[in-house]
Write a protein that holds these residues in place. Sequence first.
Motif, PDB file in Angstrom:
ATOM      1  N   ASP A   1       0.826  -1.204   0.000  1.00 51.08           N
ATOM      2  CA  ASP A   1       0.000   0.000   0.000  1.00 51.08           C
ATOM      3  C   ASP A   1       0.860   1.255   0.000  1.00 51.08           C
ATOM      4  O   ASP A   1       0.573   2.225  -0.709  1.00 51.08           O
ATOM      5  CB  ASP A   1      -0.928   0.015   1.221  1.00 51.08           C
ATOM      6  CG  ASP A   1      -2.009  -1.042   1.165  1.00 51.08           C
ATOM      7  OD1 ASP A   1      -2.274  -1.563   0.065  1.00 51.08           O
ATOM      8  OD2 ASP A   1      -2.593  -1.340   2.228  1.00 51.08           O
ATOM      9  N   ALA A   2       1.915   1.230   0.807  1.00 49.08           N
ATOM     10  CA  ALA A   2       2.802   2.395   0.882  1.00 49.08           C
ATOM     11  C   ALA A   2       3.485   2.650  -0.456  1.00 49.08           C
ATOM     12  O   ALA A   2       3.540   3.799  -0.918  1.00 49.08           O
ATOM     13  CB  ALA A   2       3.849   2.189   1.982  1.00 49.08           C
TER      14      ALA A   2
ATOM     15  N   HIS B   1       2.205   6.140   8.074  1.00 51.27           N
ATOM     16  CA  HIS B   1       0.777   6.474   7.997  1.00 51.27           C
ATOM     17  C   HIS B   1      -0.054   5.261   7.575  1.00 51.27           C
ATOM     18  O   HIS B   1      -1.129   5.016   8.134  1.00 51.27           O
ATOM     19  CB  HIS B   1       0.544   7.638   7.035  1.00 51.27           C
ATOM     20  CG  HIS B   1       1.062   8.931   7.553  1.00 51.27           C
ATOM     21  ND1 HIS B   1       1.304  10.014   6.750  1.00 51.27           N
ATOM     22  CD2 HIS B   1       1.408   9.332   8.807  1.00 51.27           C
ATOM     23  CE1 HIS B   1       1.770  11.019   7.473  1.00 51.27           C
ATOM     24  NE2 HIS B   1       1.839  10.622   8.724  1.00 51.27           N
ATOM     25  N   ARG B   2       0.438   4.502   6.605  1.00 53.11           N
ATOM     26  CA  ARG B   2      -0.287   3.299   6.172  1.00 53.11           C
ATOM     27  C   ARG B   2      -0.317   2.281   7.314  1.00 53.11           C
ATOM     28  O   ARG B   2      -1.319   1.591   7.515  1.00 53.11           O
ATOM     29  CB  ARG B   2       0.358   2.668   4.932  1.00 53.11           C
ATOM     30  CG  ARG B   2       0.305   3.513   3.663  1.00 53.11           C
ATOM     31  CD  ARG B   2      -1.070   3.833   3.123  1.00 53.11           C
ATOM     32  NE  ARG B   2      -1.911   4.646   3.957  1.00 53.11           N
ATOM     33  CZ  ARG B   2      -1.844   5.990   4.102  1.00 53.11           C
ATOM     34  NH1 ARG B   2      -0.960   6.674   3.437  1.00 53.11           N
ATOM     35  NH2 ARG B   2      -2.658   6.633   4.911  1.00 53.11           N
TER      36      ARG B   2
ATOM     37  N   THR C   1       9.450   8.308   2.336  1.00 53.28           N
ATOM     38  CA  THR C   1       8.823   6.983   2.209  1.00 53.28           C
ATOM     39  C   THR C   1       8.493   6.395   3.576  1.00 53.28           C
ATOM     40  O   THR C   1       7.457   5.748   3.739  1.00 53.28           O
ATOM     41  CB  THR C   1       9.706   6.005   1.407  1.00 53.28           C
ATOM     42  OG1 THR C   1      10.977   5.858   2.042  1.00 53.28           O
ATOM     43  CG2 THR C   1       9.899   6.478  -0.028  1.00 53.28           C
TER      44      THR C   1
ATOM     45  N   GLU D   1       1.216   4.321  -2.919  1.00 51.09           N
ATOM     46  CA  GLU D   1       1.082   5.749  -2.652  1.00 51.09           C
ATOM     47  C   GLU D   1       2.362   6.496  -3.032  1.00 51.09           C
ATOM     48  O   GLU D   1       2.308   7.607  -3.578  1.00 51.09           O
ATOM     49  CB  GLU D   1       0.752   5.989  -1.180  1.00 51.09           C
ATOM     50  CG  GLU D   1       0.479   7.438  -0.874  1.00 51.09           C
ATOM     51  CD  GLU D   1      -0.021   7.657   0.545  1.00 51.09           C
ATOM     52  OE1 GLU D   1       0.121   8.805   1.021  1.00 51.09           O
ATOM     53  OE2 GLU D   1      -0.541   6.724   1.171  1.00 51.09           O
TER      54      GLU D   1
ATOM     55  N   ILE E   1       5.238   7.970   4.773  1.00 46.01           N
ATOM     56  CA  ILE E   1       4.085   7.366   4.095  1.00 46.01           C
ATOM     57  C   ILE E   1       3.814   5.969   4.659  1.00 46.01           C
ATOM     58  O   ILE E   1       2.671   5.618   4.963  1.00 46.01           O
ATOM     59  CB  ILE E   1       4.315   7.324   2.571  1.00 46.01           C
ATOM     60  CG1 ILE E   1       4.277   8.751   2.010  1.00 46.01           C
ATOM     61  CG2 ILE E   1       3.279   6.432   1.880  1.00 46.01           C
ATOM     62  CD1 ILE E   1       4.695   8.867   0.563  1.00 46.01           C
TER      63      ILE E   1
ATOM     64  N   TRP F   1       2.419   6.911  -6.736  1.00 45.48           N
ATOM     65  CA  TRP F   1       1.388   7.846  -7.148  1.00 45.48           C
ATOM     66  C   TRP F   1       1.819   9.294  -6.885  1.00 45.48           C
ATOM     67  O   TRP F   1       1.597  10.181  -7.704  1.00 45.48           O
ATOM     68  CB  TRP F   1       0.092   7.535  -6.399  1.00 45.48           C
ATOM     69  CG  TRP F   1      -1.065   8.354  -6.847  1.00 45.48           C
ATOM     70  CD1 TRP F   1      -1.533   9.473  -6.248  1.00 45.48           C
ATOM     71  CD2 TRP F   1      -1.888   8.129  -7.992  1.00 45.48           C
ATOM     72  NE1 TRP F   1      -2.607   9.967  -6.928  1.00 45.48           N
ATOM     73  CE2 TRP F   1      -2.852   9.149  -8.022  1.00 45.48           C
ATOM     74  CE3 TRP F   1      -1.914   7.166  -8.983  1.00 45.48           C
ATOM     75  CZ2 TRP F   1      -3.815   9.241  -8.996  1.00 45.48           C
ATOM     76  CZ3 TRP F   1      -2.887   7.255  -9.951  1.00 45.48           C
ATOM     77  CH2 TRP F   1      -3.810   8.274  -9.964  1.00 45.48           C
ATOM     78  N   ASP F   2       2.446   9.535  -5.731  1.00 44.17           N
ATOM     79  CA  ASP F   2       2.796  10.891  -5.308  1.00 44.17           C
ATOM     80  C   ASP F   2       4.243  11.276  -5.600  1.00 44.17           C
ATOM     81  O   ASP F   2       4.693  12.336  -5.169  1.00 44.17           O
ATOM     82  CB  ASP F   2       2.547  11.051  -3.805  1.00 44.17           C
ATOM     83  CG  ASP F   2       1.074  11.017  -3.456  1.00 44.17           C
ATOM     84  OD1 ASP F   2       0.245  11.209  -4.365  1.00 44.17           O
ATOM     85  OD2 ASP F   2       0.751  10.795  -2.275  1.00 44.17           O
TER      86      ASP F   2
END
Length: 191
Positions: A43-44, A72-73, A66, A47, A69, A50-51
Amino acid sequence: MAVSLAQQRDEDGFATAYRLGHPGLLGYLRGLVGDDAEDVASDAWLEIAWDLGRFRGDGAGFRGWTATIARHRALDHLRKQKRRPRTSLIEQDVLALPGRADTVDAVLESMSTKWALGQIRELPPDQAEAVLLRVVVGLDGPAAARVLGKRPGAVRTAAYRGLKRLAEQLTSGSGPEQAADAARGTVKDGT
């Protein structure tokens, strides 16, 4: 260099950035979510990919970005699971050096790694996470502080206290040498 290439949608650049960053990131996530680390890392990385165009900085900054991110995940995952962060064993492939040919050495190294990570699991959560970010991911104090949303001094203190506690455990005689000696005896006996 790899990050800037990846930002230009260069597949080889992204692959290089992933190969360099993933082992430490996975180790950090294993410390937070245990066996679910691979799923959270996936998942990380989605993201991150994507970003990636929004990222500004160098390689060290990329590791911190990283890790933020991923954290947060991981916290999202833990909220879903309704459990608090915990440390768990990091598999040998996270910390292994490439090209190890001797199986006995690899097994002994794995046992030492598992022992060390078991000791990290016993630390208070703030110390464990600080040690994981500083040692496993390789972030400096300010970068680890940004990931954790704390002041750099607080993270340095937590990492220092955690590493000091680990050092005390090593000098008390309950270290990885006992595990390695037991494994050597098992290997020598052929059992």
